[in-house]
Design a protein around this motif. Structure first.
Motif, short mmCIF file in Angstrom:
data_model
loop_
_atom_site.label_atom_id
_atom_site.label_comp_id
_atom_site.label_asym_id
_atom_site.label_seq_id
_atom_site.Cartn_x
_atom_site.Cartn_y
_atom_site.Cartn_z
N THR A 1 0.85 -1.19 0.00
CA THR A 1 0.00 0.00 0.00
C THR A 1 0.88 1.24 0.00
OG1 THR A 1 -0.09 0.08 2.40
CG2 THR A 1 -1.79 -1.22 1.30
N ALA A 2 0.26 2.39 -0.03
CA ALA A 2 1.02 3.64 -0.02
C ALA A 2 1.74 3.82 1.30
CB ALA A 2 0.08 4.82 -0.27
N ASP A 3 1.26 3.16 2.36
CA ASP A 3 1.89 3.33 3.67
C ASP A 3 3.11 2.43 3.88
OD1 ASP A 3 -0.01 5.20 4.35
OD2 ASP A 3 -1.37 3.68 5.17
N ASN A 4 3.15 1.26 3.21
CA ASN A 4 4.24 0.32 3.49
C ASN A 4 5.07 -0.03 2.26
OD1 ASN A 4 2.59 -1.35 2.01
ND2 ASN A 4 2.37 -2.90 3.58
N PHE A 5 4.97 0.75 1.18
CA PHE A 5 5.69 0.38 -0.04
C PHE A 5 7.20 0.41 0.13
CE2 PHE A 5 5.83 4.93 -0.47
CZ PHE A 5 6.97 5.19 -1.19
N GLU A 6 7.71 1.24 1.05
CA GLU A 6 9.16 1.32 1.23
C GLU A 6 9.74 0.04 1.81
OE1 GLU A 6 9.74 4.84 3.51
OE2 GLU A 6 9.61 6.15 1.77
N GLU A 7 8.94 -0.72 2.55
CA GLU A 7 9.40 -1.99 3.10
C GLU A 7 9.64 -3.03 2.02
OE1 GLU A 7 6.75 -3.41 6.12
OE2 GLU A 7 6.46 -1.40 6.92
N TYR A 8 8.91 -2.93 0.92
CA TYR A 8 8.98 -3.93 -0.14
C TYR A 8 9.73 -3.45 -1.37
CZ TYR A 8 5.45 -6.08 2.76
OH TYR A 8 4.78 -6.63 3.81
N THR A 9 10.27 -2.26 -1.33
CA THR A 9 11.00 -1.72 -2.46
C THR A 9 12.49 -1.90 -2.23
OG1 THR A 9 9.28 -0.06 -2.75
CG2 THR A 9 11.36 0.33 -3.88
N PRO A 10 13.20 -2.60 -3.11
CA PRO A 10 14.64 -2.78 -2.91
C PRO A 10 15.39 -1.46 -3.12
CG PRO A 10 13.97 -3.72 -5.00
CD PRO A 10 12.72 -3.30 -4.30
N ILE A 11 16.45 -1.29 -2.35
CA ILE A 11 17.26 -0.09 -2.47
C ILE A 11 18.28 -0.33 -3.58
CG2 ILE A 11 18.91 1.40 -1.30
CD1 ILE A 11 17.53 0.67 1.31
N LYS A 12 18.33 0.58 -4.52
CA LYS A 12 19.24 0.45 -5.65
C LYS A 12 20.26 1.58 -5.62
CE LYS A 12 15.77 -1.69 -8.47
NZ LYS A 12 14.85 -1.58 -9.58
N ALA A 13 21.30 1.43 -6.40
CA ALA A 13 22.31 2.47 -6.47
C ALA A 13 21.67 3.76 -6.97
CB ALA A 13 23.43 2.05 -7.41
N GLY A 14 22.01 4.84 -6.34
CA GLY A 14 21.46 6.13 -6.73
C GLY A 14 20.19 6.49 -5.99
N ASP A 15 19.67 5.58 -5.17
CA ASP A 15 18.47 5.86 -4.40
C ASP A 15 18.78 6.50 -3.06
OD1 ASP A 15 16.86 4.87 -6.35
OD2 ASP A 15 16.54 2.94 -5.40
N GLY A 16 20.05 6.74 -2.79
CA GLY A 16 20.41 7.35 -1.52
C GLY A 16 20.67 6.33 -0.44
N GLY A 17 20.58 5.05 -0.76
CA GLY A 17 20.80 4.03 0.24
C GLY A 17 22.26 3.61 0.26
N THR A 18 22.69 3.11 1.41
CA THR A 18 24.07 2.64 1.56
C THR A 18 24.10 1.17 1.94
OG1 THR A 18 24.11 3.37 3.85
CG2 THR A 18 24.93 4.92 2.18
N GLU A 19 23.01 0.47 1.74
CA GLU A 19 22.95 -0.93 2.11
C GLU A 19 23.95 -1.74 1.28
OE1 GLU A 19 19.26 -3.56 3.12
OE2 GLU A 19 19.47 -3.40 0.97
N GLY A 20 24.77 -2.52 1.93
CA GLY A 20 25.74 -3.37 1.26
C GLY A 20 27.06 -2.71 0.97
N LEU A 21 27.21 -1.43 1.28
CA LEU A 21 28.46 -0.73 1.03
C LEU A 21 29.30 -0.73 2.30
CD1 LEU A 21 27.19 2.36 -0.98
CD2 LEU A 21 28.20 0.26 -1.87
#
Length: 96
Positions: free
Chosen positions: A69-89
């Motif tokens: 839903t619009a409230d929980n979409f961030e939980e199910y969206t993978p973080i990709k390069a350029g999205d501002g995430g640092t997961e895996g770095l």
């Protein structure tokens, strides 16, 4: 089976039968009806199995997938390069 599945299997069997008739007529000069009917039946069975597998898989995915839903979409969206995430770095870069 649904009408769409019957249409797919029947259409595949019809096309394969016509192609078998044309191929035998051009290559050999006569038509072996047992071969043509066996080929068409085999294609119909394979097309029906393929349809059942596709629709069954789609139903299974639909029931197992979480509701996004619009409230929980961030939980199910993978973080990709350029999205501002640092997961895996790593903090320290090993390349120089």
């Amino acid at each position: 089976m649904e009408p769409r599945g019957i249409a797919e299997a029947g259409g595949a069997a019809l096309v394969s039968g016509v192609l078998a008739i044309a191929g035998l007529w051009l290559a050999v000069g006569y038509i072996d009806w047992v071969l043509v009917i066996g080929l068409a039946a085999g294609v119909a069975i394979a097309a029906a199995a393929n349809y059942r597998a596709r629709t069954g898989h789609a139903d299974a995915v639909a029931t197992e997938a979480p509701e996004v839903t619009a409230d929980n979409f961030e939980e199910y969206t993978p973080i990709k390069a350029g999205d501002g995430g640092t997961e895996g770095l790593d903090d320290e870069s090993e390349t120089e």
